[in-house]
Write a protein that holds these residues in place. Structure first.
Motif, PDB file in Angstrom:
ATOM      1  N   LEU A 484       0.667  -1.306  -0.257  1.00 41.40           N
ATOM      2  CA  LEU A 484      -0.110  -0.052   0.357  1.00 41.40           C
ATOM      3  C   LEU A 484       0.933   0.816   0.221  1.00 41.40           C
ATOM      4  O   LEU A 484       1.877   1.708   0.649  1.00 41.40           O
ATOM      5  N   VAL A 485       0.329   1.873  -0.757  1.00 37.08           N
ATOM      6  CA  VAL A 485       1.324   3.468  -0.511  1.00 37.08           C
ATOM      7  C   VAL A 485       0.159   4.763  -0.149  1.00 37.08           C
ATOM      8  O   VAL A 485      -0.952   4.642  -1.327  1.00 37.08           O
ATOM      9  N   THR A 486       1.012   5.534  -0.649  1.00 36.88           N
ATOM     10  CA  THR A 486       0.065   6.697  -0.670  1.00 36.88           C
ATOM     11  C   THR A 486       0.304   7.859  -1.843  1.00 36.88           C
ATOM     12  O   THR A 486       2.249   7.755  -3.213  1.00 36.88           O
ATOM     13  N   PRO A 487       0.007   8.319  -3.133  1.00 28.80           N
ATOM     14  CA  PRO A 487       0.906   9.494  -3.843  1.00 28.80           C
ATOM     15  C   PRO A 487       1.593  10.474  -3.367  1.00 28.80           C
ATOM     16  O   PRO A 487       2.620   9.987  -5.076  1.00 28.80           O
ATOM     17  N   LEU A 488       1.505  10.426  -2.585  1.00 32.93           N
ATOM     18  CA  LEU A 488       2.523  11.228  -1.664  1.00 32.93           C
ATOM     19  C   LEU A 488       3.678  10.798  -1.980  1.00 32.93           C
ATOM     20  O   LEU A 488       4.865  10.624  -2.605  1.00 32.93           O
ATOM     21  N   HIS A 489       3.927   8.864  -1.712  1.00 33.23           N
ATOM     22  CA  HIS A 489       5.042   8.283  -1.304  1.00 33.23           C
ATOM     23  C   HIS A 489       5.487   8.509  -2.905  1.00 33.23           C
ATOM     24  O   HIS A 489       6.886   7.976  -2.987  1.00 33.23           O
ATOM     25  N   MET A 490       4.416   7.621  -3.764  1.00 34.60           N
ATOM     26  CA  MET A 490       4.861   7.292  -5.051  1.00 34.60           C
ATOM     27  C   MET A 490       5.433   8.717  -5.983  1.00 34.60           C
ATOM     28  O   MET A 490       6.642   8.601  -6.816  1.00 34.60           O
ATOM     29  N   ALA A 491       5.404  10.031  -4.903  1.00 31.60           N
ATOM     30  CA  ALA A 491       5.941  10.892  -6.297  1.00 31.60           C
ATOM     31  C   ALA A 491       7.700  10.604  -5.573  1.00 31.60           C
ATOM     32  O   ALA A 491       8.324  11.116  -6.166  1.00 31.60           O
ATOM     33  N   SER A 492       7.526  10.223  -4.033  1.00 27.68           N
ATOM     34  CA  SER A 492       9.277  10.475  -4.450  1.00 27.68           C
ATOM     35  C   SER A 492       9.745   8.689  -4.952  1.00 27.68           C
ATOM     36  O   SER A 492      11.509   9.023  -4.183  1.00 27.68           O
ATOM     37  N   ARG A 503      14.055  10.116  -1.001  1.00 27.70           N
ATOM     38  CA  ARG A 503      14.199  11.773   0.183  1.00 27.70           C
ATOM     39  C   ARG A 503      13.375  11.228   0.284  1.00 27.70           C
ATOM     40  O   ARG A 503      12.588  11.882   0.142  1.00 27.70           O
ATOM     41  N   ALA A 504      12.916  11.188   1.781  1.00 30.04           N
ATOM     42  CA  ALA A 504      11.809  11.442   2.481  1.00 30.04           C
ATOM     43  C   ALA A 504      11.123  13.459   2.484  1.00 30.04           C
ATOM     44  O   ALA A 504      11.786  13.855   2.165  1.00 30.04           O
ATOM     45  N   PRO A 505       9.650  13.092   1.528  1.00 33.46           N
ATOM     46  CA  PRO A 505       8.959  13.993   0.651  1.00 33.46           C
ATOM     47  C   PRO A 505       8.825  14.949   1.968  1.00 33.46           C
ATOM     48  O   PRO A 505       8.424  14.471   2.880  1.00 33.46           O
ATOM     49  N   TYR A 506       9.002  16.119   2.060  1.00 38.99           N
ATOM     50  CA  TYR A 506       8.300  17.237   2.881  1.00 38.99           C
ATOM     51  C   TYR A 506       7.558  18.183   2.542  1.00 38.99           C
ATOM     52  O   TYR A 506       8.353  18.782   1.541  1.00 38.99           O
ATOM     53  N   LEU A 507       7.041  18.929   2.981  1.00 40.41           N
ATOM     54  CA  LEU A 507       6.349  20.174   2.569  1.00 40.41           C
ATOM     55  C   LEU A 507       6.447  21.440   3.440  1.00 40.41           C
ATOM     56  O   LEU A 507       6.020  22.709   2.508  1.00 40.41           O
ATOM     57  N   LEU A 508       7.114  21.621   4.416  1.00 41.27           N
ATOM     58  CA  LEU A 508       7.613  22.343   5.340  1.00 41.27           C
ATOM     59  C   LEU A 508       9.237  22.595   5.747  1.00 41.27           C
ATOM     60  O   LEU A 508      10.128  21.611   5.542  1.00 41.27           O
ATOM     61  N   THR A 509       9.861  23.923   5.460  1.00 40.92           N
ATOM     62  CA  THR A 509      11.401  24.235   4.277  1.00 40.92           C
ATOM     63  C   THR A 509      12.572  23.575   5.881  1.00 40.92           C
ATOM     64  O   THR A 509      13.075  22.770   6.283  1.00 40.92           O
ATOM     65  N   GLU A 510      11.568  23.251   6.921  1.00 44.12           N
ATOM     66  CA  GLU A 510      12.219  23.211   8.515  1.00 44.12           C
ATOM     67  C   GLU A 510      12.024  21.671   8.538  1.00 44.12           C
ATOM     68  O   GLU A 510      13.086  21.297   9.592  1.00 44.12           O
ATOM     69  N   LEU A 511      11.717  20.562   7.555  1.00 44.00           N
ATOM     70  CA  LEU A 511      11.229  19.808   7.910  1.00 44.00           C
ATOM     71  C   LEU A 511      12.299  18.693   6.827  1.00 44.00           C
ATOM     72  O   LEU A 511      12.767  17.499   6.730  1.00 44.00           O
TER      73      LEU A 511
END
Length: 619
Positions: A484-492, A503-511
Motif C-alpha cells: 500500500l502507498v500514498t500518492p505522496l510516497h509514489m512521487a518520492s 529522500r523523504a518528501p517534506y512540505l515545510l522547509t524546516e523538515l
C-alpha cells in the motif's frame, strides 16, 4: 499550598483560621458561590452577583489558589493568597490578595469586601477586559513569497424562514457548488437555530459568485453576504494542503485551548489548522477596573506575540500546472510533485475539492505496476541490464496462483527493456521469484517503504509487508497483494528513480534533511533507460511527444467484487521534478493517468515539446 476546584468542598465549619481559609478558597475554586456565602459574615445582598459579574466580565474559565501565610490575633486573622484566574482567550492572570477572618460564636468567618476579588476593588467597581489578536501570519511558498492574502469572498447560505422548497434549495446548491444536501439538513436542524438566522454554507470568490448567482438568487431561501477572508492565489489552489480558515467551531474550540474563544478566526484544515498556534500568534489585552468615580485602572497587561510565517516548499508555477492537469476530472484524483535533489514537495493537488479527504497525503492504495520500477531496481541490482533476455509468456503460475498479462499479451523471449516498457506481468513475476531472499523487500526499503517521516501533514507513507509465500511475493512484485502507498510516497519513488537516492518528501522547509537511502549501486542509469522506454514505446506512449519524460504506468486492482475495479497510476519525472498521478477507480493507467501526466509534464518547461501521434495504450 495549591487549592484547585477538583478538591471536595467541606460543608462543616472549619476549626481554625487556616482551615477556614483553605475551605473558603476550595469553595471559590469550585465556583459554588452560594456555598461561599455561607462562610462569610454579614455578606452583602449582591455577594453572588458580584462574583458572577467578576467571572463573567473577565470570562474566567477556572480559578485556582495558593494559600500563603496566616497572621492570627485572638479573635481575628489575615491570610495571604495568590489567585490564578484563567481568562478565556487571554491566559492566566495572577492576583495577590488577602482574606480577613474573624471569630464569632465559636467559629471562624471570612469578612468579605470586593477587595477579596482584587485589592483595588471597591463597592461599585466594575471589571472589564480588552483583547486584540495579531494579524495572522502568511503561508509562504518555496521562494519565501506569500501564498495567502486578504480578499473579498461571498458567503452563500440559507435563511430557514424564507425557504419555500427545501428540495429546490438543496438541488441548486449541490449542482452549482457541490454542497452536500446532508450538510444543509444538519445546519437547519442544529439545536438553537432561529428561523430568521442566516446559516452560512460555503464561501466563494467574486468570480465564482458571478457565475452561480443567476441560478441561485431566484431560489427562495438562498442568501449572500460579502466579507473579507484569507485567500490563496486561485480558487482551489493547494486547497487540501494549505487548508482554510474560518470561525472556530464548537468541536475545535476545546482542542485549541484557553487562548481561544468563540468568534475567533482559526485554521480549520490543512496547514492552517496543523500550525494554528504558530500562524495565529497570541493575543494581547488588558484587565481593567472602573472605579465608582469613573476612573479606569489597568490591573494587568497581556503581551501578545505576532504570528510566525510558515515556509512551505510549494512552487506556484508547479502547483498551477498540477491544478490545470486535473481540471475537469470527474473522478477522485491526486497529483504530487517532488524535487528529487531534496525531497521538497513542489505541488500537491487532491480532488474533489469539496471533499475534506486529502488523497494525496492520506489515501492508501495498491501501487499496481508502478511498483515495477522498484522490482526492476532489485533485478538491476543483481547485475542484469536493460538488454538482458527475459521471458514474457501469456501466463505463469507461482505458488499455485495464476498470473496473466493485460489483455492476454505475450512477448515471448524479449529484453528487460521491452518487458518493462510493456509492463509484462509474467516476466516480472518470474524475475521476482528468482531474486535472492528479501531482495525485493530490501529494494522497497531503499525507496522508503516502511520508513516513517514527517512531511508537514499527516501521511502514513508506504508499507511492504514481508511476503508470506511465493504467491504473495509474486503479487507484491506487481504492486498488488498487501503493498500500500500514498500518492505522496509514489512521487518520492519517481524522484528517487531520477536522482538515484530516495529522500523523504517534506512540505515545510524546516523538515528538510529527513530520512534518505541510496539506490543499489549502478541502477540509476539503467532504471532511467527502462522508464524512458515505457514512455517512448510502451504503455506510456500517449506522452511520447514530451521531451525528457520518463515514467511508469500502473493499473492497480482493488476490492473483492469481480470484475475487480482498478486505480489508474502514472509515476515519472521531467525537468528535475518527480511526480505521481492517481485517479481513484479510474481504470487503466495508460489510458487515464498518462494524459493527465502529459498535461502536467508539458507545463514544466516553456521549451517547445516534441510531438507525436497519440496512440491508444493499455496500462
Amino acid at each position: 499550598m495549591l487549592l484547585a476546584a477538583c478538591v471536595s468542598v467541606r460543608s462543616r465549619p472549619a476549626e481554625g483560621p487556616l482551615d477556614e481559609a483553605q475551605a473558603y478558597l476550595h469553595t471559590w475554586a469550585a465556583g459554588d458561590f452560594a456555598a461561599l456565602r455561607s462562610r462569610v459574615t454579614e455578606p452583602p445582598a449582591s455577594f453572588e452577583a458580584q462574583h458572577q459579574r467578576f467571572q463573567g466580565e473577565l470570562r474566567i474559565l477556572s480559578s485556582r489558589f495558593e494559600l500563603g501565610r496566616i497572621e492570627r490575633q485572638e479573635e481575628s486573622a489575615e491570610a495571604s493568597f495568590r489567585a490564578i484566574h484563567l481568562l478565556q482567550g487571554l491566559g492566566e492572570w495572577e492576583v495577590d490578595g488577602t482574606l480577613r477572618l474573624v471569630r464569632r460564636q465559636g467559629r471562624w468567618w471570612v469578612r468579605w469586601t470586593p477587595a477579596v476579588l482584587h485589592p483595588e476593588a471597591r463597592d461599585g467597581s466594575r471589571f472589564s477586559r480588552t483583547r486584540t489578536r495579531p494579524e495572522r501570519a502568511a503561508l509562504l511558498d518555496g521562494r519565501g513569497q506569500p501564498l495567502t492574502h486578504e480578499g473579498e469572498v461571498i458567503t452563500i447560505g440559507v435563511e430557514p424562514r424564507r425557504i419555500q422548497n427545501l428540495t429546490a434549495v438543496s438541488s441548486a446548491l449541490q449542482s452549482k457548488l457541490g454542497v452536500d444536501p446532508v450538510r444543509i439538513q444538519k445546519a437547519l436542524s442544529a439545536p438553537g437555530v432561529a428561523p430568521e438566522r442566516f446559516l452560512p454554507l460555503i464561501d466563494v470568490r467574486p468570480e465564482r459568485y458571478q457565475q452561480v448567482r443567476p441560478a441561485l438568487a431566484p431560489v427562495p431561501g438562498i442568501f449572500f453576504r460579502r466579507k473579507n477572508a484569507r485567500l490563496s492565489p486561485a480558487e482551489g489552489f493547494a486547497a487540501h494542503a494549505l487548508g482554510r480558515v474560518g470561525e472556530v467551531t464548537a468541536e475545535l474550540l476545546p482542542q485549541l485551548g484557553p487562548a481561544y474563544q468563540p468568534g475567533d478566526t482559526v485554521g480549520l484544515s490543512g496547514l492552517e489548522l496543523a500550525y494554528e498556534p504558530q500562524l495565529a500568534g497570541s493575543p494581547s489585552g488588558e484587565v481593567r477596573l472602573t472605579l465608582p468615580s469613573g476612573k479606569v485602572r489597568v490591573l494587568h497587561r497581556f503581551t501578545g506575540s505576532p504570528g510566525v510565517p510558515l515556509h512551505t516548499t510549494l512552487l506556484p508555477e508547479v502547483q498551477s500546472a498540477a491544478e490545470a492537469a486535473l481540471e475537469g476530472l470527474a473522478q477522485p484524483a491526486a497529483l504530487v510533485a517532488v524535487d528529487p535533489r531534496t525531497g521538497a514537495i513542489l505541488a500537491v493537488a487532491s480532488r474533489p475539492l469539496e471533499q475534506p479527504l486529502n488523497r494525496a497525503f492520506t489515501g492508501r492504495y495498491p501501487p499496481g505496476s508502478t511498483f515495477k520500477a522498484i522490482t526492476a531496481e532489485a533485478v538491476l541490482a543483481t547485475g542484469l541490464g536493460p538488454d538482458a533476455r527475459v521471458s514474457c509468456p501469456p501466463e505463469v503460475r507461482v505458488g499455485g496462483k495464476r498470473f496473466r498479462n493485460f489483455e492476454g499479451e505475450s512477448f515471448g523471449d524479449t529484453s528487460l527493456r521491452l518487458a518493462f516498457a510493456h509492463s509484462c506481468n509474467t516476466a516480472f513475476v518470474m524475475m521476482a521469484d528468482a531474486l535472492p531472499a528479501d531482495a525485493l523487500g530490501a529494494a522497497a526499503r531503499r525507496f522508503g517503504f516502511g520508513v516513517s517521516y514527517p512531511s508537514g501533514l499527516p501521511s502514513p507513507g508506504a508499507s511492504f509487508p514481508p511476503p508470506r509465500n511465493e504467491a504473495e511475493q509474486a503479487a507484491a512484485a506487481l504492486g498488488q497483494g498487501r503493498v500500500l502507498v500514498t500518492p505522496l510516497h509514489m512521487a518520492s519513488v519517481a524522484a528517487a528513480a531520477a536522482a538515484g537516492r530516495w529522500r523523504a518528501p517534506y512540505l515545510l522547509t524546516e523538515l528538510a534533511g529527513g530520512p534518505s537511502a541510496s539506490l543499489a549501486t549502478g541502477t540509476r542509469a539503467p532504471l532511467h533507460a527502462l522508464m524512458r522506454a515505457a514512455v517512448i514505446e510502451g504503455t506510456g506512449k500517449a506522452a511520447a511527444g514530451i521531451a525528457g519524460l520518463v515514467g511508469k504506468t500502473g493499473t492497480a486492482e482493488f476490492g473483492n467484487v469481480l470484475p475487480l475495479p482498478t486505480h489508474a497510476w502514472f509515476i515519472g519525472s521531467r525537468e528535475g521534478i518527480g511526480f505521481a498521478v492517481l485517479v481513484e477507480g479510474g481504470g487503466v493507467g495508460g489510458r487515464v493517468a498518462v494524459p493527465i501526466a502529459a498535461r502536467f509534464a508539458s507545463a514544466l518547461s516553456p521549451a517547445p515539446l516534441e510531438r507525436s501521434p497519440v496512440t491508444a495504450v493499455t496500462r
